[in-house]
Design a protein around this motif. Structure first.
Motif, PDB file in Angstrom:
ATOM      1  N   PHE A 187       8.276   3.840  25.391  1.00 46.03           N
ATOM      2  CA  PHE A 187       8.463   5.278  25.616  1.00 46.03           C
ATOM      3  C   PHE A 187       9.939   5.647  25.723  1.00 46.03           C
ATOM      4  O   PHE A 187      10.346   6.745  25.341  1.00 46.03           O
ATOM      5  CB  PHE A 187       7.724   5.719  26.880  1.00 46.03           C
ATOM      6  N   MET A 188      10.755   4.738  26.248  1.00 45.16           N
ATOM      7  CA  MET A 188      12.181   5.022  26.387  1.00 45.16           C
ATOM      8  C   MET A 188      12.879   5.066  25.030  1.00 45.16           C
ATOM      9  O   MET A 188      13.902   5.751  24.878  1.00 45.16           O
ATOM     10  CB  MET A 188      12.845   3.962  27.274  1.00 45.16           C
ATOM     11  N   THR A 189      12.352   4.355  24.059  1.00 42.49           N
ATOM     12  CA  THR A 189      13.055   4.216  22.782  1.00 42.49           C
ATOM     13  C   THR A 189      12.402   4.960  21.632  1.00 42.49           C
ATOM     14  O   THR A 189      12.923   4.938  20.512  1.00 42.49           O
ATOM     15  CB  THR A 189      13.157   2.723  22.408  1.00 42.49           C
ATOM     16  N   ASN A 190      11.275   5.649  21.890  1.00 37.27           N
ATOM     17  CA  ASN A 190      10.586   6.362  20.812  1.00 37.27           C
ATOM     18  C   ASN A 190      10.295   7.796  21.222  1.00 37.27           C
ATOM     19  O   ASN A 190       9.772   8.039  22.314  1.00 37.27           O
ATOM     20  CB  ASN A 190       9.270   5.670  20.457  1.00 37.27           C
ATOM     21  N   PRO A 191      10.604   8.758  20.356  1.00 39.65           N
ATOM     22  CA  PRO A 191      10.334  10.161  20.679  1.00 39.65           C
ATOM     23  C   PRO A 191       8.843  10.437  20.731  1.00 39.65           C
ATOM     24  O   PRO A 191       8.048   9.776  20.063  1.00 39.65           O
ATOM     25  CB  PRO A 191      11.003  10.924  19.530  1.00 39.65           C
ATOM     26  N   SER A 192       8.455  11.398  21.542  1.00 36.91           N
ATOM     27  CA  SER A 192       7.042  11.765  21.625  1.00 36.91           C
ATOM     28  C   SER A 192       6.641  12.558  20.393  1.00 36.91           C
ATOM     29  O   SER A 192       7.460  13.218  19.755  1.00 36.91           O
ATOM     30  CB  SER A 192       6.783  12.588  22.887  1.00 36.91           C
ATOM     31  N   LEU A 193       5.368  12.507  20.087  1.00 35.69           N
ATOM     32  CA  LEU A 193       4.884  13.160  18.871  1.00 35.69           C
ATOM     33  C   LEU A 193       5.007  14.674  18.939  1.00 35.69           C
ATOM     34  O   LEU A 193       5.458  15.310  17.997  1.00 35.69           O
ATOM     35  CB  LEU A 193       3.426  12.756  18.609  1.00 35.69           C
ATOM     36  N   SER A 194       4.607  15.269  20.066  1.00 35.30           N
ATOM     37  CA  SER A 194       4.605  16.736  20.117  1.00 35.30           C
ATOM     38  C   SER A 194       5.995  17.309  20.341  1.00 35.30           C
ATOM     39  O   SER A 194       6.235  18.481  20.063  1.00 35.30           O
ATOM     40  CB  SER A 194       3.658  17.229  21.218  1.00 35.30           C
ATOM     41  N   GLY A 195       6.923  16.507  20.856  1.00 36.37           N
ATOM     42  CA  GLY A 195       8.259  17.023  21.156  1.00 36.37           C
ATOM     43  C   GLY A 195       9.313  16.656  20.143  1.00 36.37           C
ATOM     44  O   GLY A 195      10.467  17.037  20.294  1.00 36.37           O
ATOM     45  N   ARG A 196       8.935  15.945  19.059  1.00 37.31           N
ATOM     46  CA  ARG A 196       9.972  15.409  18.180  1.00 37.31           C
ATOM     47  C   ARG A 196      10.580  16.462  17.269  1.00 37.31           C
ATOM     48  O   ARG A 196      11.705  16.317  16.835  1.00 37.31           O
ATOM     49  CB  ARG A 196       9.419  14.260  17.338  1.00 37.31           C
ATOM     50  N   GLY A 197       9.854  17.500  16.926  1.00 33.28           N
ATOM     51  CA  GLY A 197      10.428  18.566  16.103  1.00 33.28           C
ATOM     52  C   GLY A 197      10.485  18.212  14.632  1.00 33.28           C
ATOM     53  O   GLY A 197      10.344  17.068  14.221  1.00 33.28           O
ATOM     54  N   GLY A 198      10.714  19.206  13.820  1.00 32.92           N
ATOM     55  CA  GLY A 198      10.738  19.026  12.377  1.00 32.92           C
ATOM     56  C   GLY A 198      11.934  18.258  11.884  1.00 32.92           C
ATOM     57  O   GLY A 198      11.950  17.756  10.757  1.00 32.92           O
ATOM     58  N   ALA A 211       8.909  28.126  21.475  1.00 32.03           N
ATOM     59  CA  ALA A 211       8.378  26.803  21.123  1.00 32.03           C
ATOM     60  C   ALA A 211       6.909  26.683  21.502  1.00 32.03           C
ATOM     61  O   ALA A 211       6.099  26.157  20.731  1.00 32.03           O
ATOM     62  CB  ALA A 211       9.207  25.723  21.816  1.00 32.03           C
ATOM     63  N   ILE A 212       6.553  27.174  22.686  1.00 36.07           N
ATOM     64  CA  ILE A 212       5.162  27.079  23.141  1.00 36.07           C
ATOM     65  C   ILE A 212       4.272  28.004  22.318  1.00 36.07           C
ATOM     66  O   ILE A 212       3.129  27.664  21.984  1.00 36.07           O
ATOM     67  CB  ILE A 212       5.071  27.427  24.643  1.00 36.07           C
ATOM     68  N   ARG A 213       4.798  29.175  22.001  1.00 37.70           N
ATOM     69  CA  ARG A 213       4.039  30.138  21.208  1.00 37.70           C
ATOM     70  C   ARG A 213       3.701  29.553  19.826  1.00 37.70           C
ATOM     71  O   ARG A 213       2.629  29.793  19.281  1.00 37.70           O
ATOM     72  CB  ARG A 213       4.818  31.433  21.077  1.00 37.70           C
ATOM     73  N   GLU A 214       4.622  28.776  19.263  1.00 42.14           N
ATOM     74  CA  GLU A 214       4.390  28.167  17.953  1.00 42.14           C
ATOM     75  C   GLU A 214       3.219  27.196  18.011  1.00 42.14           C
ATOM     76  O   GLU A 214       2.331  27.215  17.163  1.00 42.14           O
ATOM     77  CB  GLU A 214       5.645  27.443  17.496  1.00 42.14           C
ATOM     78  N   LYS A 215       3.213  26.296  19.012  1.00 40.35           N
ATOM     79  CA  LYS A 215       2.071  25.396  19.222  1.00 40.35           C
ATOM     80  C   LYS A 215       2.249  24.673  20.559  1.00 40.35           C
ATOM     81  O   LYS A 215       3.349  24.611  21.117  1.00 40.35           O
ATOM     82  CB  LYS A 215       1.923  24.394  18.080  1.00 40.35           C
ATOM     83  N   ASP A 216       1.152  24.116  21.052  1.00 37.86           N
ATOM     84  CA  ASP A 216       1.165  23.407  22.325  1.00 37.86           C
ATOM     85  C   ASP A 216       2.163  22.252  22.282  1.00 37.86           C
ATOM     86  O   ASP A 216       2.441  21.672  21.228  1.00 37.86           O
ATOM     87  CB  ASP A 216      -0.220  22.844  22.651  1.00 37.86           C
ATOM     88  N   ILE A 217       2.670  21.911  23.461  1.00 36.92           N
ATOM     89  CA  ILE A 217       3.615  20.795  23.564  1.00 36.92           C
ATOM     90  C   ILE A 217       3.384  20.096  24.899  1.00 36.92           C
ATOM     91  O   ILE A 217       3.029  20.736  25.900  1.00 36.92           O
ATOM     92  CB  ILE A 217       5.081  21.284  23.453  1.00 36.92           C
ATOM     93  N   VAL A 218       3.563  18.777  24.908  1.00 36.44           N
ATOM     94  CA  VAL A 218       3.499  18.023  26.151  1.00 36.44           C
ATOM     95  C   VAL A 218       4.838  17.318  26.356  1.00 36.44           C
ATOM     96  O   VAL A 218       5.433  16.807  25.403  1.00 36.44           O
ATOM     97  CB  VAL A 218       2.334  17.001  26.161  1.00 36.44           C
ATOM     98  N   ILE A 219       5.339  17.361  27.590  1.00 40.95           N
ATOM     99  CA  ILE A 219       6.583  16.691  27.962  1.00 40.95           C
ATOM    100  C   ILE A 219       6.209  15.452  28.765  1.00 40.95           C
ATOM    101  O   ILE A 219       5.480  15.540  29.755  1.00 40.95           O
ATOM    102  CB  ILE A 219       7.498  17.603  28.805  1.00 40.95           C
ATOM    103  N   HIS A 220       6.699  14.299  28.325  1.00 42.68           N
ATOM    104  CA  HIS A 220       6.352  13.029  28.969  1.00 42.68           C
ATOM    105  C   HIS A 220       7.506  12.597  29.865  1.00 42.68           C
ATOM    106  O   HIS A 220       8.539  12.126  29.390  1.00 42.68           O
ATOM    107  CB  HIS A 220       6.075  11.973  27.891  1.00 42.68           C
ATOM    108  N   HIS A 221       7.349  12.793  31.170  1.00 44.25           N
ATOM    109  CA  HIS A 221       8.378  12.404  32.137  1.00 44.25           C
ATOM    110  C   HIS A 221       8.197  10.922  32.495  1.00 44.25           C
ATOM    111  O   HIS A 221       7.087  10.421  32.497  1.00 44.25           O
ATOM    112  CB  HIS A 221       8.257  13.251  33.405  1.00 44.25           C
ATOM    113  N   PRO A 222       9.257  10.211  32.841  1.00 38.40           N
ATOM    114  CA  PRO A 222      10.658  10.641  32.901  1.00 38.40           C
ATOM    115  C   PRO A 222      11.402  10.441  31.580  1.00 38.40           C
ATOM    116  O   PRO A 222      12.614  10.598  31.524  1.00 38.40           O
ATOM    117  CB  PRO A 222      11.227   9.704  33.968  1.00 38.40           C
ATOM    118  N   TYR A 223      10.647  10.096  30.532  1.00 37.84           N
ATOM    119  CA  TYR A 223      11.279   9.819  29.237  1.00 37.84           C
ATOM    120  C   TYR A 223      11.817  11.109  28.624  1.00 37.84           C
ATOM    121  O   TYR A 223      12.806  11.093  27.891  1.00 37.84           O
ATOM    122  CB  TYR A 223      10.278   9.145  28.303  1.00 37.84           C
ATOM    123  N   GLU A 224      11.165  12.224  28.941  1.00 36.72           N
ATOM    124  CA  GLU A 224      11.649  13.537  28.526  1.00 36.72           C
ATOM    125  C   GLU A 224      11.976  14.338  29.777  1.00 36.72           C
ATOM    126  O   GLU A 224      11.307  14.219  30.803  1.00 36.72           O
ATOM    127  CB  GLU A 224      10.590  14.250  27.678  1.00 36.72           C
TER     128      GLU A 224
END
Length: 716
Positions: A688-699, A341-354
């Motif tokens: 943030f609790m109810t919406n997925p993050s942009l970089s972590g949402r996936g295709g 996943a990281i190799r494909e492109k950068d990703i940020v994890i937003h804690h504690p929502y992720e």
């Protein structure tokens, strides 16, 4: 966007320090007052309100043990170095003590209100009136079987010197008369920390009795043949700061010794019940030598930080609805393969929502992967049950090269970190303690993996600690990248920490105390130049503390040049906003809510109106404090990936700026007030609790599922 206070209308020049800055200690007390206000928030469930009261009390304890202790030490050593606002240590100490007394009284008032509401809800704390005959019999048996064997009463007389009372120690003094001959005896009973502060009686009705109440109630069992003339519970706080000489030959041994000295630091505060027996109280004051200490006499509860035990009562309807962090779709789409996943492109994890499990899985996968040859990681606070530590040990036992930079100067976690360091070393991990005079506060992990004919470095840069508990309540960011340039910079950072090899060719990271301050100044200078040239400009800052006078002055300079500066600063803020001729273009707010704001994110407009795709965006481990910029190893990380960049600007920063339900505005006079919720209330935590993050949402997630945010309209 939410409305912040209007600037002052006074055109008088502001050159004196007290006109340019707020005092750090008083600003912190104002922050803790905002925390206490959450205990009064009628929109919160009752036990969550009690939790905020406990947090406020715990915060104040730590403030007394560190900040007030430091001021007392300066006064005793006749150090007259003024604070940022020009006050001497003596002047600060006087102002702080007055504010502490007011805050302590407010805590007791809040407790009285919550106590009544808890009673009405069927949770009875520190109230024996709810004990029936069966309860009285149970309490007696419990005391005799579970408490009394652990207690050691000690007479206070020439043959029995006054016992040592440890930091945060709780005890009870008894004034006794011997029935046989009428002789007077003073006895002390120290409550061992292994005993629960509140004992819950059995049954459906929740009745919690303070341990000191049980001790006083059953004094006849402790002192047969004596009549109790009076008693009183007390609690003390001691100086808990640790000072280490820069010339220390063995840092680990020096810290072990310093931790022992901490337990015997001078008394900083004495809490005592106002109905304490006067003879016993006089003896206590004399023996503890509390000449410089703060004395808090109260008819309420002492040691309110321990109310956290009551919060654990199994009443889910009186707590926030349980929240389970999301695991990013991006990584699940790669069958849980973090590297892919990281190799494909950068990703940020937003804690504690992720979920923090992503970070743990990153290290676990590295430990199990035969192609991984090395892992390097900094550890500032890891907690007492750390999956990260276990993963590093597994990696070392699997034959990988593992380096752990363990910071043993992390306040109140020194013993824990020393324990982890020993465990890591025994497993074959190369443990480094960093610099003697600088704390290593940067949160970085590198995994070096053999891929085909070359090595690839996977990087993790965080704004928070690798701590399993705080990651569930602190808002933090974990940024993953496989960018080769970032990997090379990360390697140079570790060489600097482990071998004192000062990096000379760092391309993207900025590192304190080497060049992080200079990089921030350069970014602000660019905004100043753009504003002076008539170009769009702007600065958005999110941090925990803002106290460095050099950075504050730079922001004043930007304000005077016409740069609009928006600051979200959770805690201490020494910057005075909204002052004509100095800071009229600066607005400051603080967010206090369900989660503790902890991430540091900075954005600079770079010639276009914020938010924009060309803005320069960074995450950091450092607040804008002199200690972070001058005396700690910190890292400033640029965000260049388009999706992550958009997430930082249009989700994280923008949502914080738009929040109205949890926000407090800082006024030019130093006071804070809640922002009005407005016609369209907005809660960034709920968003943030109810919406997925942009970089972590996936295709697999539709693009339209994440609501867009606008400065003008809020959530759309």
């Amino acid at each position: 966007m939410s409305t912040l206070p209007e600037p002052l209308n006074d055109d008088t020049p502001v050159d004196a320090p007290q006109d340019r800055y707020f005092n750090r200690e008083l600003s912190w007390l104002a922050f803790n007052d905002r925390v206490l206000e959450e205990a009064c928030n009628e929109h919160y469930p009752l036990l969550e309100r009690l939790r905020f009261l406990s947090i406020s009390a715990n915060n104040l304890d730590e403030f007394m043990m560190i900040r007030v202790a430091g001021l007392i030490g300066m006064v005793q050593r006749r150090i007259d170095t003024p604070s940022i606002d020009g006050r001497t240590p003596n002047q600060q100490l006087a102002a702080v003590r007055e504010a502490v007394d007011e805050l302590s009284e407010r805590q007791q008032a809040v407790w009285r209100g919550l106590h009544e509401m808890l009673d009405a809800a069927g949770i009875h704390v520190a109230d024996e009136s709810y004990m029936d005959k069966q309860g009285v019999a149970w309490a007696k048996e419990y005391f005799v079987e579970e408490i009394m064997p652990i207690l050691t009463p000690q007479a206070i007389d020439p043959a029995h010197p006054f016992p040592f009372v440890q930091n945060e120690g709780l005890g009870v003094l008894f004034n006794l008369t011997r029935e046989r001959d009428g002789g007077q005896v003073i006895e002390m009973v120290l409550i061992p920390p292994a005993l629960p502060r509140f004992v819950r009686m059995p049954g459906e009705t929740a009745v919690y009795l303070p341990i000191e109440t049980l001790v006083c109630r059953h004094a006849d069992r402790l002192f047969p043949g004596f009549k109790v003339e009076g008693d009183g519970a007390f609690r003390i706080l001691r100086d808990s700061d640790i000072e280490i000489e820069e010339e220390a030959e063995d840092l680990v041994r020096t810290f072990r010794s310093a931790i022992q000295r901490r337990r015997r630091g001078q008394v900083i505060q004495l809490e005592i019940q106002d109905d304490c027996d006067p003879v016993a109280e006089a003896l206590l004051r004399d023996q503890l030598e509390i000449h410089e200490a703060n004395v808090v006499k109260t008819g309420g509860l002492i040691g309110m930080s321990d109310l956290e035990q009551v919060v654990e009562e199994d009443r889910p309807e009186m707590k926030f609805e349980a929240y389970s962090p999301r695991y990013p779709e991006r990584i699940m789409e790669h069958d849980g393969d973090c590297f892919a996943a990281i190799r494909e492109k950068d990703i940020v994890i937003h804690h504690p929502y992720e979920s923090f499990e992503v970070v743990v899985d990153f290290i676990r996968q590295a430990a199990a992967d035969p192609d991984v040859v090395a892992i390097k990681q900094t550890l500032y606070r890891a907690g007492n049950q750390s999956a990260i530590i276990s993963a590093l040990i597994a990696a070392a036992e699997a034959g990988k090269s593992v380096t752990a930079v363990v910071e043993i100067k992390a306040r109140f976690d020194e013993e824990q970190n020393l324990m982890w360091a020993g465990k890591l070393e025994r497993a074959g991990v190369q443990v480094i303690y960093g610099f003697v005079d600088w704390k290593t506060h940067a949160k970085v992990a590198l995994v070096i993996r053999r891929e085909e004919s070359e090595y690839r470095t996977y990087c993790h840069f965080g704004t928070g600690n690798y701590h399993p508990v705080t990651t569930k309540i602190y808002t933090d960011l974990s940024f993953f990248t496989a960018d080769p340039k970032m990997g090379r910079d990360g390697a140079r950072l570790f060489n600097f920490i482990t071998g004192y090899v000062e990096p000379r060719k760092v391309k993207h990271l900025a590192i304190s105390p080497l060049n992080l301050r200079e990089e921030l100044v350069s970014l602000i200078d660019t905004e100043i130049a753009n504003a002076q040239a008539g170009k769009p400009s702007g600065i958005w800052l999110k941090m925990n503390q803002l106290t460095d006078d050099g950075m504050i002055e730079k922001l004043y300079e930007a304000s005077n040049a016409g740069v609009e500066v928006q600051v979200v600063c959770r805690g201490i803020c020494s910057l005075r906003p909204g002052v004509p001729g100095m800071s009229e273009n600066i607005q400051v707010k603080s967010i206090i809510g369900r989660f503790l704001e902890h991430s540091r994110v900075f954005a600079f407009a770079n010639g276009e109106r914020l938010p924009n795709a060309k803005a320069k965006v960074f995450i950091a481990s450092a607040d804008w404090m002199s200690r972070n910029l001058n005396r700690r190893v910190e890292v400033l990380v640029p965000i260049r990936n388009r999706t992550v960049h958009r997430q930082m600007l249009e989700q994280v920063l923008l949502a914080n700026l738009l929040d109205t339900e949890q926000s407090w505005a800082l006024h030019p006079d130093g006071s804070y007030s809640r922002l009005p919720a407005g016609d369209k209330p907005f809660n960034c935590h709920q968003y943030f609790m109810t919406n997925p993050s942009l970089s972590g949402r996936g295709g697999s997630l539709e693009a339209g599922r994440v609501p867009t945010l606008s400065l003008r309209k809020g959530a759309v």
